[in-house]
Scaffold this active site. Structure first.
Site, PDB file in Angstrom:
ATOM      1  N   GLY A  11       0.880  -1.501  -0.044  1.00 56.51           N
ATOM      2  CA  GLY A  11      -0.534  -0.065  -0.103  1.00 56.51           C
ATOM      3  C   GLY A  11       0.893   0.936   0.072  1.00 56.51           C
ATOM      4  O   GLY A  11       1.553   1.183   0.568  1.00 56.51           O
ATOM      5  N   ARG A  73       0.714  -4.946  -5.298  1.00 54.91           N
ATOM      6  CA  ARG A  73       1.036  -6.305  -3.835  1.00 54.91           C
ATOM      7  C   ARG A  73       1.665  -7.299  -4.092  1.00 54.91           C
ATOM      8  O   ARG A  73       1.624  -8.578  -3.510  1.00 54.91           O
ATOM      9  CB  ARG A  73      -0.519  -6.303  -3.257  1.00 54.91           C
ATOM     10  CG  ARG A  73      -0.966  -4.982  -2.519  1.00 54.91           C
ATOM     11  CD  ARG A  73      -1.592  -4.910  -1.192  1.00 54.91           C
ATOM     12  NE  ARG A  73      -2.611  -4.216  -0.884  1.00 54.91           N
ATOM     13  CZ  ARG A  73      -1.995  -3.278   0.595  1.00 54.91           C
ATOM     14  NH1 ARG A  73      -0.799  -3.814   1.443  1.00 54.91           N
ATOM     15  NH2 ARG A  73      -2.604  -2.542   1.172  1.00 54.91           N
ATOM     16  N   ASP A 104       5.809  -4.747   6.053  1.00 53.88           N
ATOM     17  CA  ASP A 104       6.005  -5.890   6.376  1.00 53.88           C
ATOM     18  C   ASP A 104       6.062  -7.430   5.706  1.00 53.88           C
ATOM     19  O   ASP A 104       6.738  -7.818   5.539  1.00 53.88           O
ATOM     20  CB  ASP A 104       5.107  -6.722   8.164  1.00 53.88           C
ATOM     21  CG  ASP A 104       3.628  -6.191   7.302  1.00 53.88           C
ATOM     22  OD1 ASP A 104       3.232  -6.428   7.248  1.00 53.88           O
ATOM     23  OD2 ASP A 104       2.618  -7.909   8.665  1.00 53.88           O
ATOM     24  N   THR A 126       5.063   2.637   6.351  1.00 56.76           N
ATOM     25  CA  THR A 126       3.400   1.912   6.556  1.00 56.76           C
ATOM     26  C   THR A 126       2.929   2.972   7.321  1.00 56.76           C
ATOM     27  O   THR A 126       3.321   3.586   8.610  1.00 56.76           O
ATOM     28  CB  THR A 126       3.262   0.682   6.789  1.00 56.76           C
ATOM     29  OG1 THR A 126       1.360   0.618   7.291  1.00 56.76           O
ATOM     30  CG2 THR A 126       4.109   0.200   8.126  1.00 56.76           C
ATOM     31  N   ASP A 128       0.578   2.248   8.941  1.00 56.80           N
ATOM     32  CA  ASP A 128      -0.165   1.104  10.339  1.00 56.80           C
ATOM     33  C   ASP A 128       0.888   1.243  11.708  1.00 56.80           C
ATOM     34  O   ASP A 128       0.318   0.764  12.455  1.00 56.80           O
ATOM     35  CB  ASP A 128       0.208  -0.345  10.044  1.00 56.80           C
ATOM     36  CG  ASP A 128      -1.400   0.118   8.793  1.00 56.80           C
ATOM     37  OD1 ASP A 128      -1.995   1.012   8.453  1.00 56.80           O
ATOM     38  OD2 ASP A 128      -1.145  -1.495   7.823  1.00 56.80           O
ATOM     39  N   ASP A 130       3.337  -0.756  11.950  1.00 50.52           N
ATOM     40  CA  ASP A 130       2.830  -1.928  13.235  1.00 50.52           C
ATOM     41  C   ASP A 130       4.787  -3.145  13.010  1.00 50.52           C
ATOM     42  O   ASP A 130       4.662  -3.814  13.368  1.00 50.52           O
ATOM     43  CB  ASP A 130       2.293  -2.882  12.857  1.00 50.52           C
ATOM     44  CG  ASP A 130       2.077  -2.640  11.135  1.00 50.52           C
ATOM     45  OD1 ASP A 130       2.595  -2.196  10.307  1.00 50.52           O
ATOM     46  OD2 ASP A 130       0.893  -3.679  10.653  1.00 50.52           O
ATOM     47  N   ARG A 172      -5.185  -1.832   9.770  1.00 50.48           N
ATOM     48  CA  ARG A 172      -5.090  -3.929   9.596  1.00 50.48           C
ATOM     49  C   ARG A 172      -4.815  -4.197  10.805  1.00 50.48           C
ATOM     50  O   ARG A 172      -5.671  -4.349  11.840  1.00 50.48           O
ATOM     51  CB  ARG A 172      -3.537  -3.702   9.008  1.00 50.48           C
ATOM     52  CG  ARG A 172      -4.091  -4.103   7.748  1.00 50.48           C
ATOM     53  CD  ARG A 172      -2.979  -5.374   6.631  1.00 50.48           C
ATOM     54  NE  ARG A 172      -3.566  -4.982   5.180  1.00 50.48           N
ATOM     55  CZ  ARG A 172      -4.639  -5.560   4.644  1.00 50.48           C
ATOM     56  NH1 ARG A 172      -5.198  -6.593   5.776  1.00 50.48           N
ATOM     57  NH2 ARG A 172      -4.657  -6.072   3.399  1.00 50.48           N
TER      58      ARG A 172
HETATM   59  O1  F6P Z   1      -0.794  -1.501   5.830  1.00 43.97           O
HETATM   60  C1  F6P Z   1      -2.151  -0.022   5.305  1.00 43.97           C
HETATM   61  C2  F6P Z   1      -3.204   0.247   4.748  1.00 43.97           C
HETATM   62  O2  F6P Z   1      -3.143   1.550   4.090  1.00 43.97           O
HETATM   63  C3  F6P Z   1      -3.903  -0.971   6.468  1.00 43.97           C
HETATM   64  O3  F6P Z   1      -4.135   0.450   6.968  1.00 43.97           O
HETATM   65  C4  F6P Z   1      -5.241  -0.914   5.381  1.00 43.97           C
HETATM   66  O4  F6P Z   1      -6.058  -2.136   6.307  1.00 43.97           O
HETATM   67  C5  F6P Z   1      -4.804  -1.598   3.951  1.00 43.97           C
HETATM   68  O5  F6P Z   1      -3.847  -1.045   4.013  1.00 43.97           O
HETATM   69  C6  F6P Z   1      -5.576  -0.797   2.950  1.00 43.97           C
HETATM   70  O6  F6P Z   1      -4.844  -1.326   1.259  1.00 43.97           O
HETATM   71  P1  F6P Z   1      -5.570  -1.242   0.455  1.00 43.97           P
HETATM   72  O7  F6P Z   1      -5.734   0.304  -0.209  1.00 43.97           O
HETATM   73  O8  F6P Z   1      -4.800  -2.375  -0.758  1.00 43.97           O
HETATM   74  O9  F6P Z   1      -7.157  -1.562   0.155  1.00 43.97           O
END
Ligand code: F6P
Length: 341
Positions: A11, A73, A104, A126, A128, A130, A172
């Site tokens: 992401g 991804r 990660d 990220t 997140d 994490d 997440r």
């Molecule tokens: O890992 C970053 C993040 O923004 C998360 O917080 C979220 O769940 C996910 O990516 C969303 O990803 P996408 O844009 O692929 O739906």
């Protein structure tokens, strides 16, 4: 050292361009080393999609969200055969060290590639927050700022209408954005995956506030919390088979409304947390990480990630970074919960 390849995977996240700029300018101007940008994450490495980068190519990108290289991804171990599937591009381009900017999952693939013999430097990315081994990831501060502003804005309309507002934020499986924005915005309750929740408790906080004359409440909900018992969410997957989170707050709202008797509304903040310009903090952190990654690449290091520890940028093994996904610590959640209600 002849060529550094750089890619952004997973992401996107505010600050990616600042890292790309940091690596490019440091490598080409300070060390006189060539830099190749790899397009669309691992996909570009597998398919041989690269662009040459120098100082002029990265002018003006510091303040821009997203990534000038694109991202996906796709993963070399899930959708390819590991190092083998990247060998063509590595041979054709002469890339001998890869700077991998990712979360990660991406860093785990970077670790595997380094174990297969490729020189790899990781840069943790990220919203997140994490990733293990670093005190903070760039992008997190921006996401928290956006979520905090949302809380501030929700508070005034909640107060005008005597409502309970649920604000669902990203993260997440971890509740960092929820906890930090909840502290910054003075949330009345914060639900995160790391701590089991009890909707009766949430309802009693709301009712206690009402008795004290505060006829509205703000509850921050991390997207990764479980839905109430017996409720099954319709979780869809993205093109690469990863679960798309978002919307769990809708499954909590009716119970809170029934238990409190107050109209309960939901805001799902979504990708607005990830878009747009990075905060000054994230720009500085991302720039420092990019410069450090270029220095380590030129020094011939591999299998490490650049990390923020205290106020220093230091190398940390990718193994340590990938050993666990870092959750919200008890002491921080304790600070947050001190102010509930
Ligand atoms: O890992 C970053 C993040 O923004 C998360 O917080 C979220 O769940 C996910 O990516 C969303 O990803 P996408 O844009 O692929 O739906």
């Amino acid at each position: 050292m002849s060529v550094i390849g750089i890619l952004t995977a997973g992401g996107d996240c505010p600050g990616l361009n600042a890292v790309i700029r940091g690596v490019t300018v440091r490598a080409t101007e300070t060390h006189d080393v060539e830099v190749l940008g790899i397009l669309n994450g691992w996909q570009g490495l597998i398919e041989g999609d690269t662009v040459s980068l120098d100082r002029d190519d990265v002018r003006g990108i510091l303040t821009r969200g997203g990534t000038m290289l694109g991202t996906s991804r796709m993963d070399p171990y899930v959708h390819g055969t590991g190092l083998e599937s990247c060998k063509n591009t590595l041979r054709k381009t002469g890339i001998d060290t890869l700077v991998v900017i990712g979360g990660d999952g991406t860093l785990r693939s970077a670790l595997q590639l380094s174990e297969e013999g490729l020189n790899v430097i990781g840069v943790p990315k990220t919203i997140d927050n994490d990733i293990n081994g670093t005190d903070m990831t760039f992008g997190f501060d921006t996401a928290v700022s956006v979520a905090t502003e949302a809380i501030d804005r929700l508070a005034s309309t909640a107060e005008a209408h005597n409502r309970v507002m649920l604000l669902e934020v990203m993260g997440r499986t971890k509740g960092w954005i929820a906890t930090y924005s909840g502290i910054a915005g003075g949330a009345d309750a914060i639900l995160i995956p790391e701590v089991p929740y009890d909707l009766d408790e949430v309802a009693s906080i709301v009712k206690k506030r009402y008795r004290a004359g505060r006829r509205f409440s703000i509850v921050v909900v991390a997207e990764g919390v479980a839905p109430p018992k017996g409720v099954k969410l319709d979780v869809r997957k993205d093109a690469f088979g990863f679960e798309r989170l978002g919307g769990v707050a809708y499954s909590l709202a009716p119970t809170i409304e029934d238990l409190t008797g107050f109209e309960t509304r939901v805001t799902v903040l979504g990708h607005v947390q990830r878009g747009g310009t990075p905060t000054a903090f994230d720009r500085v952190l991302a720039t420092r990480l990019g410069v450090a990654a270029a220095d380590l690449a030129v020094a011939g290091e591999s299998g490490v990630m650049v990390a923020l520890r205290g106020s220093e940028i230091v190398p940390v093994s990718l193994e340590e970074a990938c050993s666990t996904v870092r959750g919200v610590t008890e002491d921080i959640y304790d600070v947050a919960s001190t102010f509930f209600g």
